[in-house]
Design a protein around this motif. Structure first.
Motif, PDB file in Angstrom:
ATOM      1  N   GLY A  87      -7.653 -10.631  -8.422  1.00  0.00           N
ATOM      2  CA  GLY A  87      -8.150  -9.416  -7.588  1.00  0.00           C
ATOM      3  C   GLY A  87      -9.670  -9.509  -7.340  1.00  0.00           C
ATOM      4  O   GLY A  87      -9.363  -8.877  -6.146  1.00  0.00           O
TER       5      GLY A  87
ATOM      6  N   THR B 267     -10.093  -9.347  -3.011  1.00  0.00           N
ATOM      7  CA  THR B 267     -10.597  -8.331  -2.319  1.00  0.00           C
ATOM      8  C   THR B 267     -11.900  -8.781  -1.675  1.00  0.00           C
ATOM      9  O   THR B 267     -12.147  -8.164  -1.272  1.00  0.00           O
ATOM     10  CB  THR B 267     -11.064  -7.287  -3.789  1.00  0.00           C
TER      11      THR B 267
ATOM     12  N   ARG C 287      -3.385 -11.534   0.981  1.00  0.00           N
ATOM     13  CA  ARG C 287      -2.709 -10.827   0.313  1.00  0.00           C
ATOM     14  C   ARG C 287      -1.727 -12.306  -0.616  1.00  0.00           C
ATOM     15  O   ARG C 287      -1.053 -11.404  -1.349  1.00  0.00           O
ATOM     16  CB  ARG C 287      -1.334 -10.926   1.815  1.00  0.00           C
TER      17      ARG C 287
ATOM     18  N   GLY D 105      -3.472 -11.153  -3.325  1.00  0.00           N
ATOM     19  CA  GLY D 105      -3.362  -9.238  -4.019  1.00  0.00           C
ATOM     20  C   GLY D 105      -2.462  -9.897  -4.702  1.00  0.00           C
ATOM     21  O   GLY D 105      -2.158  -8.800  -5.927  1.00  0.00           O
TER      22      GLY D 105
ATOM     23  N   GLY E  69      -5.431  -5.382  -7.316  1.00  0.00           N
ATOM     24  CA  GLY E  69      -4.587  -6.045  -5.891  1.00  0.00           C
ATOM     25  C   GLY E  69      -4.030  -5.405  -4.703  1.00  0.00           C
ATOM     26  O   GLY E  69      -3.606  -5.793  -3.633  1.00  0.00           O
TER      27      GLY E  69
ATOM     28  N   ALA F 109      -6.977  -4.834  -2.093  1.00  0.00           N
ATOM     29  CA  ALA F 109      -7.115  -6.316  -1.821  1.00  0.00           C
ATOM     30  C   ALA F 109      -5.885  -6.807  -0.851  1.00  0.00           C
ATOM     31  O   ALA F 109      -6.029  -6.929   1.168  1.00  0.00           O
ATOM     32  CB  ALA F 109      -6.666  -7.553  -1.840  1.00  0.00           C
TER      33      ALA F 109
END
Length: 121
Positions: A37, A41, A54, A57, A105, A108
């Motif tokens: 995560g 981020t 993506r 995340g 997550g 992000a």
């Protein structure tokens, strides 16, 4: 063997060893989710990305959720209290780690979506 039966057996330590092993597995999943995560981020906040935030995340959300579920199952099935060697304290610590991984997550994902959304659209 069904997925709930596997998770229950893993939380009880029947498949992977003694009682502490289930808590340690939940801790490891939560810590891994936090690391994923955090990486996702920071990738989402950069202009030039080195990876897909993506994907990172979603991986953090999945890993954190698995760690949280394992920790809660371990808490539900643990005998005795803290200090008895059943991994109860480890499972208590693993719950916020897993939830933190899920939240990082999600952050992000929202940051990467905000970066890819065209202005005015």
């Amino acid at each position: 063997m069904s997925a709930p039966a596997v998770l229950m057996a893993a939380a009880e330590g029947g498949i992977i060893g003694d009682g502490r092993t289930g808590a340690n597995l939940a801790l490891a999943a939560g810590a891994l989710g936090l690391a994923l995560g955090r990486l996702a981020t920071t990738r989402a906040g950069r202009r030039i990305s080195t990876g897909n935030p993506r994907t990172g995340g979603m991986a953090a959300i999945a890993t954190g959720a698995v760690g949280t579920v394992l920790a809660v199952l371990h808490l539900a099935t643990a005998d005795g209290g803290p200090g008895t060697g059943n991994g109860l304290v480890g499972a208590v610590v693993a719950v916020p780690l897993g939830l933190g991984a899920v939240l990082l997550g999600r952050r992000a994902l929202t940051r990467s979506a905000a970066r890819t959304t065209p202005p005015g659209g």
